[in-house]
Design an enzyme around this catalytic site. Structure first.
Site, mmCIF file in Angstrom:
data_model
loop_
_atom_site.group_PDB
_atom_site.id
_atom_site.type_symbol
_atom_site.label_atom_id
_atom_site.label_comp_id
_atom_site.label_asym_id
_atom_site.label_seq_id
_atom_site.Cartn_x
_atom_site.Cartn_y
_atom_site.Cartn_z
ATOM 1 N N GLU A 137 0.847 -1.206 0.000
ATOM 2 C CA GLU A 137 0.000 0.000 0.000
ATOM 3 C C GLU A 137 0.883 1.258 0.000
ATOM 4 O OE1 GLU A 137 -2.820 1.861 3.071
ATOM 5 O OE2 GLU A 137 -4.113 0.386 2.102
ATOM 6 N N ARG A 171 -6.261 11.100 14.973
ATOM 7 C CA ARG A 171 -5.569 12.094 15.807
ATOM 8 C C ARG A 171 -5.907 13.529 15.423
ATOM 9 N NH1 ARG A 171 -1.960 8.078 17.287
ATOM 10 N NH2 ARG A 171 -0.875 8.531 19.227
ATOM 11 N N HIS A 195 -13.675 3.362 18.785
ATOM 12 C CA HIS A 195 -12.285 2.935 18.959
ATOM 13 C C HIS A 195 -11.951 2.821 20.445
ATOM 14 C CE1 HIS A 195 -7.882 3.150 18.665
ATOM 15 N NE2 HIS A 195 -7.961 3.015 17.357
HETATM 16 C C1 UD1 Z 1 -3.231 3.785 14.898
HETATM 17 C C2 UD1 Z 1 -2.353 4.345 13.773
HETATM 18 C C3 UD1 Z 1 -3.206 4.869 12.639
HETATM 19 C C4 UD1 Z 1 -4.194 3.815 12.191
HETATM 20 C C5 UD1 Z 1 -5.024 3.350 13.377
HETATM 21 C C6 UD1 Z 1 -6.019 2.294 13.013
HETATM 22 C C7 UD1 Z 1 -0.255 5.491 14.330
HETATM 23 C C8 UD1 Z 1 0.380 6.707 14.877
HETATM 24 N N1 UD1 Z 1 -1.593 5.485 14.293
HETATM 25 O O1 UD1 Z 1 -3.970 4.870 15.452
HETATM 26 O O2 UD1 Z 1 -2.371 5.215 11.561
HETATM 27 O O3 UD1 Z 1 -5.060 4.349 11.211
HETATM 28 O O4 UD1 Z 1 -4.108 2.826 14.358
HETATM 29 O O5 UD1 Z 1 -6.872 1.977 14.077
HETATM 30 O O6 UD1 Z 1 0.440 4.567 13.958
HETATM 31 N N2 UD1 Z 1 -6.074 0.910 22.298
HETATM 32 C C9 UD1 Z 1 -6.435 -0.132 23.120
HETATM 33 N N3 UD1 Z 1 -6.557 -1.393 22.568
HETATM 34 C C10 UD1 Z 1 -6.339 -1.649 21.255
HETATM 35 C C11 UD1 Z 1 -5.987 -0.568 20.425
HETATM 36 C C12 UD1 Z 1 -5.847 0.704 20.953
HETATM 37 O O7 UD1 Z 1 -6.646 0.039 24.293
HETATM 38 O O8 UD1 Z 1 -6.455 -2.805 20.824
HETATM 39 C C13 UD1 Z 1 -5.919 2.271 22.864
HETATM 40 C C14 UD1 Z 1 -4.670 2.448 23.719
HETATM 41 O O9 UD1 Z 1 -5.008 3.277 24.775
HETATM 42 C C15 UD1 Z 1 -3.725 3.202 22.782
HETATM 43 C C16 UD1 Z 1 -4.684 4.058 22.003
HETATM 44 O O10 UD1 Z 1 -5.821 3.215 21.809
HETATM 45 O O11 UD1 Z 1 -2.804 3.992 23.500
HETATM 46 C C17 UD1 Z 1 -4.175 4.604 20.724
HETATM 47 O O12 UD1 Z 1 -3.591 3.606 19.867
HETATM 48 P P1 UD1 Z 1 -2.511 4.077 18.748
HETATM 49 O O13 UD1 Z 1 -2.091 2.846 17.983
HETATM 50 O O14 UD1 Z 1 -1.451 4.911 19.346
HETATM 51 O O15 UD1 Z 1 -3.333 5.059 17.840
HETATM 52 P P2 UD1 Z 1 -4.604 4.819 16.908
HETATM 53 O O16 UD1 Z 1 -5.453 6.010 17.001
HETATM 54 O O17 UD1 Z 1 -5.202 3.477 17.157
#
Ligand code: UD1
Length: 383
Positions: free
Chosen positions: A120, A213, A244
């Site tokens: 991708e 974000r 989410h």
């Molecule tokens: C991430 C990716 C984004 C992608 C998205 C898909 C980055 C910076 N961001 O964003 O590109 O589009 O994933 O969903 O790489 N959490 C849980 N359990 C989970 C998943 C997430 O508790 O299974 C919570 C945690 O508190 C974590 C927060 O979500 O700290 C954020 O997760 P993070 O991967 O940092 O960012 P996303 O917004 O999910």
């Protein structure tokens, strides 16, 4: 001939969905030893996908922390992969798209002079901060990659403009369409009763996701306000918002939308459930990238809650519309589709600008050619 070792790396739910068909394809190739490393930037959301596609990772960095920072993710991935790469010495590492796992994975491979294949590749908004940090993640990954698997002609063009050598770019289609060939079934039964009992024929069921974000704060607030208005103004509408797990998003959404019987707030569903819900719903409103590719494949209109998109193909085709996060604009565009059948029909033609279901096979063939494992004829995805 010696087999080539390929390590596929991913960490979040959407990467897993899109890499799963490729992992399955690589496993079938005799000249390849295929290993999977998950960073677990997501935990529960990732594990659902691994289970569904029956993938048992060879390595799991298990890096996720509550409210994790970009620096934290990057550091933990770099350190974890350094160790694995020095022991395993893969011939190539495959990364996907634009997450922080993707960029850090490519960088870790580069540090040990391991070839990088970018699946991708080439999506761009040409705006450094939209989406943040994904636009930069994918640009930086392109600079590190040796093979670029561009899903569409347009993504190939973006890479050429940035100086990537044309001979290293292949148009493959998007692997998400390969995944959908497994998941979507007309007689699908959901694991949640609510989803089996909703009247998809007489109600207009709108599927929502929003968590990016750049939408944190004002964006999500506006989206919630608009959703409340849409429900109030249309008696026949029901919303299903897949919220989410990120607490920064979750807290706001539950506070603003938690008290309406026609707004159903659910945890993220398994991949197959999400795809099948999309298949049954009236339309989709989202700030996600993946849903912009999946819904047009099923003929569902999409209103994108962002100002720019790196996926212009379906916008050009007319099944996806960018509406941003202004309350009035969201309500206006949603009402147009809900109340005006002609508008709805215009936007609901099924189309496949993103793939034909053979992307993983093409990618595996290209890798075999690259390492001279077998000489295979590659027919690119030229839609
Ligand atoms: C991430 C990716 C984004 C992608 C998205 C898909 C980055 C910076 N961001 O964003 O590109 O589009 O994933 O969903 O790489 N959490 C849980 N359990 C989970 C998943 C997430 O508790 O299974 C919570 C945690 O508190 C974590 C927060 O979500 O700290 C954020 O997760 P993070 O991967 O940092 O960012 P996303 O917004 O999910």
């Amino acid at each position: 001939m010696e087999k080539k070792k390929i390590i596929t790396i991913f960490g979040t739910r959407p990467e897993a969905i899109k890499m799963a068909p490729l992992v399955k394809e690589l496993e079938k190739r005799e000249g390849i030893v295929s290993k999977v490393c998950v960073t677990a930037q997501h935990r529960e959301m990732l594990d659902q996908v691994l289970e569904y596609f029956d993938i048992n990772p060879d390595f799991d960095l298990n890096i996720m922390k509550n409210k994790q920072s970009l620096t934290g993710i990057t550091n933990r991935v770099l350190e974890g992969l350094e160790e694995i790469f020095s022991k395993e010495k893969p011939d190539m590492v495959l990364v996907h798209g634009d997450t922080t796992t993707t960029f850090s994975g490519a960088l870790a491979a580069f540090y040990q002079q391991i070839k990088v294949g970018h699946v991708e590749a080439g999506l761009r908004t040409h705006n450094k901060y939209f989406p943040f940090p994904e636009e930069m993640n994918r640009k930086l990954t392109a600079s590190l990659a040796d093979l670029h698997f561009a899903p569409t002609k347009n993504s190939k063009k973006n890479l050429i403009k940035e100086g990537v050598n044309e001979k290293d770019i292949y148009i493959t289609g998007n692997t998400v369409i390969d995944a959908m060939h497994h998941t979507v079934k007309e007689d699908f039964k959901f694991s949640i009763d609510l989803l089996n009992n909703i009247d998809y024929i007489n109600k207009k069921v709108i599927l929502i996701t929003a968590h990016r974000r750049e939408n944190w704060g004002e964006g999500i607030n506006n989206i919630c306000e608009a959703l409340n208005r849409i429900v109030k103004e249309n008696e026949d509408v029901e919303l299903i918002y897949l919220v989410h797990l990120n607490p920064i998003v979750r807290d706001v959404v539950y506070e603003k939308l938690g008290n309406n019987e026609r707004i159903h707030l659910l945890n993220p569903l398994d991949t197959n459930e999400t795809h099948n819900l999309m298949n049954k719903c009236f339309m989709v409103m989202t700030d996600s990238g993946g849903l912009q590719e999946e819904a047009p494949h099923l003929g569902k209109p999409v209103l994108v809650l962002r100002d720019v998109t790196e996926r212009p193909e379906a916008v050009e085709y007319g099944t996806v519309k960018l509406v941003g996060t202004d309350v009035e604009k969201i309500v206006y565009e949603a009402n147009k589709l809900i109340k005006n059948e002609d508008e709805y029909l215009k936007m609901s033609r099924a189309t496949n600008p993103y793939g034909d279901g053979y992307a993983s096979k093409r990618i595996a063939d290209i890798i075999e050619n690259y390492f001279n494992i077998r000489k295979l004829e590659i027919k690119e995805f030229l839609k």
